[in-house]
Write a protein that holds these residues in place. Structure first.
Motif, short mmCIF file in Angstrom:
data_model
loop_
_atom_site.label_atom_id
_atom_site.label_comp_id
_atom_site.label_asym_id
_atom_site.label_seq_id
_atom_site.Cartn_x
_atom_site.Cartn_y
_atom_site.Cartn_z
N GLY A 38 -35.63 38.19 -42.84
CA GLY A 38 -34.70 36.74 -42.74
C GLY A 38 -34.41 35.88 -43.79
O GLY A 38 -34.10 34.84 -43.49
N GLY A 40 -32.45 36.66 -46.33
CA GLY A 40 -31.14 36.64 -46.75
C GLY A 40 -30.79 37.83 -47.60
O GLY A 40 -29.75 37.81 -48.21
N LYS A 41 -31.56 38.73 -47.72
CA LYS A 41 -31.56 40.06 -48.62
C LYS A 41 -30.16 40.82 -47.75
O LYS A 41 -29.32 41.04 -48.78
CB LYS A 41 -32.74 40.91 -48.46
CG LYS A 41 -34.04 40.21 -48.90
CD LYS A 41 -35.18 41.09 -49.03
CE LYS A 41 -35.52 41.72 -47.60
NZ LYS A 41 -35.99 40.72 -46.52
N THR A 42 -30.23 41.10 -46.93
CA THR A 42 -29.21 42.00 -46.13
C THR A 42 -27.74 41.23 -46.25
O THR A 42 -26.69 41.86 -46.83
CB THR A 42 -29.34 42.39 -44.73
OG1 THR A 42 -30.49 43.03 -44.60
CG2 THR A 42 -28.31 43.08 -44.40
N THR A 43 -27.80 39.74 -46.07
CA THR A 43 -26.67 38.92 -46.15
C THR A 43 -26.25 39.18 -47.74
O THR A 43 -24.82 39.37 -47.85
CB THR A 43 -26.87 37.62 -45.81
OG1 THR A 43 -27.41 37.60 -44.44
CG2 THR A 43 -25.57 36.77 -45.83
N1 LIG Z 1 -24.60 37.88 -37.89
C1 LIG Z 1 -25.25 36.80 -37.82
N2 LIG Z 1 -25.23 35.59 -37.24
C2 LIG Z 1 -26.04 34.64 -37.37
N3 LIG Z 1 -27.05 34.64 -38.12
C3 LIG Z 1 -27.50 35.65 -38.90
C4 LIG Z 1 -26.47 36.95 -38.90
N4 LIG Z 1 -26.94 37.83 -39.70
C5 LIG Z 1 -28.10 37.27 -40.08
N5 LIG Z 1 -28.50 36.08 -39.72
C6 LIG Z 1 -29.40 35.14 -40.01
O1 LIG Z 1 -29.44 34.83 -41.49
C7 LIG Z 1 -30.83 34.90 -41.89
C8 LIG Z 1 -30.78 36.06 -43.05
O2 LIG Z 1 -30.71 37.34 -42.49
P1 LIG Z 1 -30.80 38.54 -43.33
O3 LIG Z 1 -29.83 38.35 -44.40
O4 LIG Z 1 -30.50 39.81 -42.21
O5 LIG Z 1 -32.29 38.58 -44.07
P2 LIG Z 1 -33.24 39.73 -44.45
O6 LIG Z 1 -32.27 40.99 -44.75
O7 LIG Z 1 -33.65 39.34 -45.70
O8 LIG Z 1 -34.13 40.03 -43.48
C9 LIG Z 1 -31.86 35.17 -40.88
O9 LIG Z 1 -32.36 33.93 -40.46
C10 LIG Z 1 -30.84 35.84 -39.69
O10 LIG Z 1 -31.18 35.40 -38.50
#
Ligand SMILES: Nc1ncnc2c1ncn2[C@@H]1O[C@H](COP(=O)(O)OP(=O)(O)O)[C@@H](O)[C@H]1O
Ligand SMILES: [Mg+2]
Lengths: 318, 241
Positions: A38, A40-43
């Motif tokens: 959570g 923000g890596k994937t984002t």
């Molecule tokens: N499509 C989405 N809609 C709303 N919130 C999101 C979405 N995707 C990710 N998030 C939120 O954004 C934050 C970062 O997520 P993410 O990038 O997946 O983290 P990581 O890959 O580091 O686990 C998290 O709090 C997650 O809940």
């Protein structure tokens, strides 16, 4: 020109700030983006691979802007997402050949054989992949990503859910790719793996980079060693400049010391002088976990290194 | 553009390897034809099989195209879509690959129906007539699969899509001219059936069977097809920036 360049890259999901003004320059290295779930890596990866629009800020891959030159960016990169997505009704070879065709590779069949061999999948190439192990599936995804010789490779948690041996193998392959000149952007929440295999890491927490550099440099910047003493009997805690008590649990006492090697004999002597029996003393260097905890402490408290907070953090990990 | 072909090929391989799915998809329409065409005691027409076949053909095309949306949902949920969108090939080819596969699958099913219908007593038509029937079915299939895949882009999960599918398919079928001619319908049904898009395609095929060339209907279908596909492409581009 750097392979990846981001400038104040920011992404909001409604009011939640998932990536917060990220500025990075990455070239010719294995760069690890580290952080808990959570953070923000994937984002970040989705934005850099043109799958998600930034809310603010800019980024480029091989000099092409991710927002305006999407197709050119995609020509330079390969992306292996966090969740495995491979067709279980097809063979390994078919899965890779499919991507070779989509990339428009001229001699698709030969190239497919080549990458399957690199990923050590030749023996099983014609089996349906439902019979593959987790590590083999990951390598198959790497093979798919490699058919078009990308300049930049994005891997989102490539070792998640794999056993130790399979992880090691994946990282060895990543290392080999790096040697062949590829820039690799990898995310993980396994700090120990990043420490071992990444040239440089960026530690991210709540969308913000809180530490950036070579793992060894980050660890030595902490300038502390961690000492654990196993004792019994009446214990009184010795005090001395440069040595801090971190925690005491049952018969185990943990200190941090600016210079561990010098602190060891002092602690042994001081503890037993006060009547305690010292059973063992161990010294370890800080890990990236400690760097992370320290950096997160800094983030909440933008002043300088706060010992109290660091100690609370370390204690919480116990 | 060759990527459209490869996306289609992938879906085709996956479909052909799911044996149960293939068999059910091929048997279902044939079963319909046999039960409805042969079993119903019908008096309003000479050869009910000839009458019902266009209805079953269009119905099959509709069901098959609607079910095609599910393919895109799974690609989206399972992470394939993101992988494909990160490729340098034109992104719309993902959409057109799906539509192409769905339409080809529908044509295969239609062929089975035509063969079975002929075997159990439907009138044999000329090659030109079969050609026109296929043209109408393909245009109709393109329109429906375009709409289905676009809706699938917006839907979050498979259950919602299944609900949408049921909501559309069954009522459309029963309020169309598939089962009975307008002359024997109660007035309220006739009113609905005459504006039902299924009836439009069914009536066009019946005109072909009766020896006419339905230029206007085919023309309208073709225009509709171009419009729908253009809109789908725009929506897909907007959804996947
Ligand atoms: N499509 C989405 N809609 C709303 N919130 C999101 C979405 N995707 C990710 N998030 C939120 O954004 C934050 C970062 O997520 P993410 O990038 O997946 O983290 P990581 O890959 O580091 O686990 C998290 O709090 C997650 O809940
Ligand atoms: Mg993630």
């Amino acid at each position: 020109m750097n392979a990846i360049e981001t400038h104040d890259l920011t992404r909001y999901y409604h009011s939640l700030c998932a990536v917060d003004h990220l500025s990075l320059s990455i070239n010719n290295e294995i760069f690890g983006l580290l952080g808990p779930n959570g953070s923000g890596k994937t984002t970040t990866v989705l934005m850099l691979t043109t799958l998600l629009h930034p809310t603010e800020g800019t980024a480029s891959v091989c000099g092409y802007d991710i927002a305006r030159e999407g197709e050119k960016v995609r020509r330079q990169l390969s992306y292996v997402p966090q969740e495995m997505a491979v067709d279980i009704k097809m063979t390994g070879r078919e899965n890779v050949l499919f991507f070779a065709h989509l990339y428009g590779i001229p001699r698709a069949k030969d190239k497919t054989d080549e990458v399957l061999a690199v990923m050590e999948l030749t023996d099983r190439a014609d089996d349906l992949i439902r019979t593959y192990s987790g590590g083999m599936l990951r390598r198959l995804e790497l093979a798919q990503a490699l058919v078009h010789d990308p300049a930049v490779l994005f891997l989102d948690e490539p070792t998640i859910g794999l056993d130790v041996a399979a992880r090691k193998k994946i990282w060895e392959h990543i290392g080999a790719l790096r040697k062949s000149g590829m820039t690799i952007f990898v995310t993980t929440h396994y700090m120990d793996e990043a420490d071992l295999y990444c040239d440089r890491v960026g530690i991210i927490s709540k969308g913000k980079v809180v530490a950036l550099g070579q793992p060894s440099a980050l660890k030595s910047e902490l300038m502390t060693d961690i000492i654990t003493a196993k004792v019994s009997g009446p214990v009184s805690i010795p005090t001395r400049e440069g040595i801090f008590l971190v925690g005491q649990a049952a018969d185990e006492i943990t200190f941090t010391a600016e210079n561990g090697r010098e602190a060891l004999p002092y602690l042994a002597q001081a503890l037993s002088a006060n009547g305690a029996i010292v059973h063992s003393l161990s010294l370890r260097e800080p890990t990236l976990d400690d760097v992370f905890l320290h950096a997160v402490g800094n983030q909440d408290e933008p002043r300088n290194f706060d010992d109290h907070q660091f100690r609370t953090m370390l204690r919480r990990r116990k | 553009m060759s990527s459209i072909w490869y996306y289609m090929e992938r879906d085709m391989i996956k479909w052909l390897r799911g044996r149960v799915a293939v068999i059910s998809l091929l048997i279902m329409p044939a079963a319909w034809l046999i039960f409805v065409g042969l079993a119903l005691p019908v008096t309003f027409t000479g050869n009910y099989l000839d009458f019902i076949t266009p209805g079953i053909l269009v119905m099959t095309m509709l069901a098959s195209s609607m079910a095609g949306g599910t393919l895109l949902i799974f690609d989206k949920i399972l992470g394939f879509l993101n992988k494909f969108l990160a490729l340098p090939s034109p992104r719309e080819s993902i959409l057109f690959g799906k539509i192409l596969f769905i339409t080809i699958r529908g044509v295969i099913q239609s062929t089975i129906i035509l063969v079975v219908a002929t075997l159990i007593g439907a009138t044999i038509l000329s090659l030109a007539q079969y050609g026109m029937i296929y043209l109408i079915l393909v245009l109709f299939g393109l329109v429906i699969s375009g709409i289905a895949t676009t809706v699938a882009l917006y839907v979050e999960d498979h259950d919602s899509y299944a609900a949408f599918n049921t909501l559309i398919t069954m009522p459309l079928f029963f309020t169309s001219s598939a089962l009975m001619p307008y002359s024997v319908m109660p007035p309220w049904l006739r009113a609905i059936a005459s504006v039902n898009p299924l009836s439009f395609a069914i009536d066009a095929i019946r005109s072909v069977e009766s020896g006419m060339v339905p230029f206007i209907q085919v023309g309208i279908l073709a225009i509709l097809c171009v419009v729908v596909l253009a809109v789908c492409m725009q929506v897909f581009r907007k959804m996947t920036v």
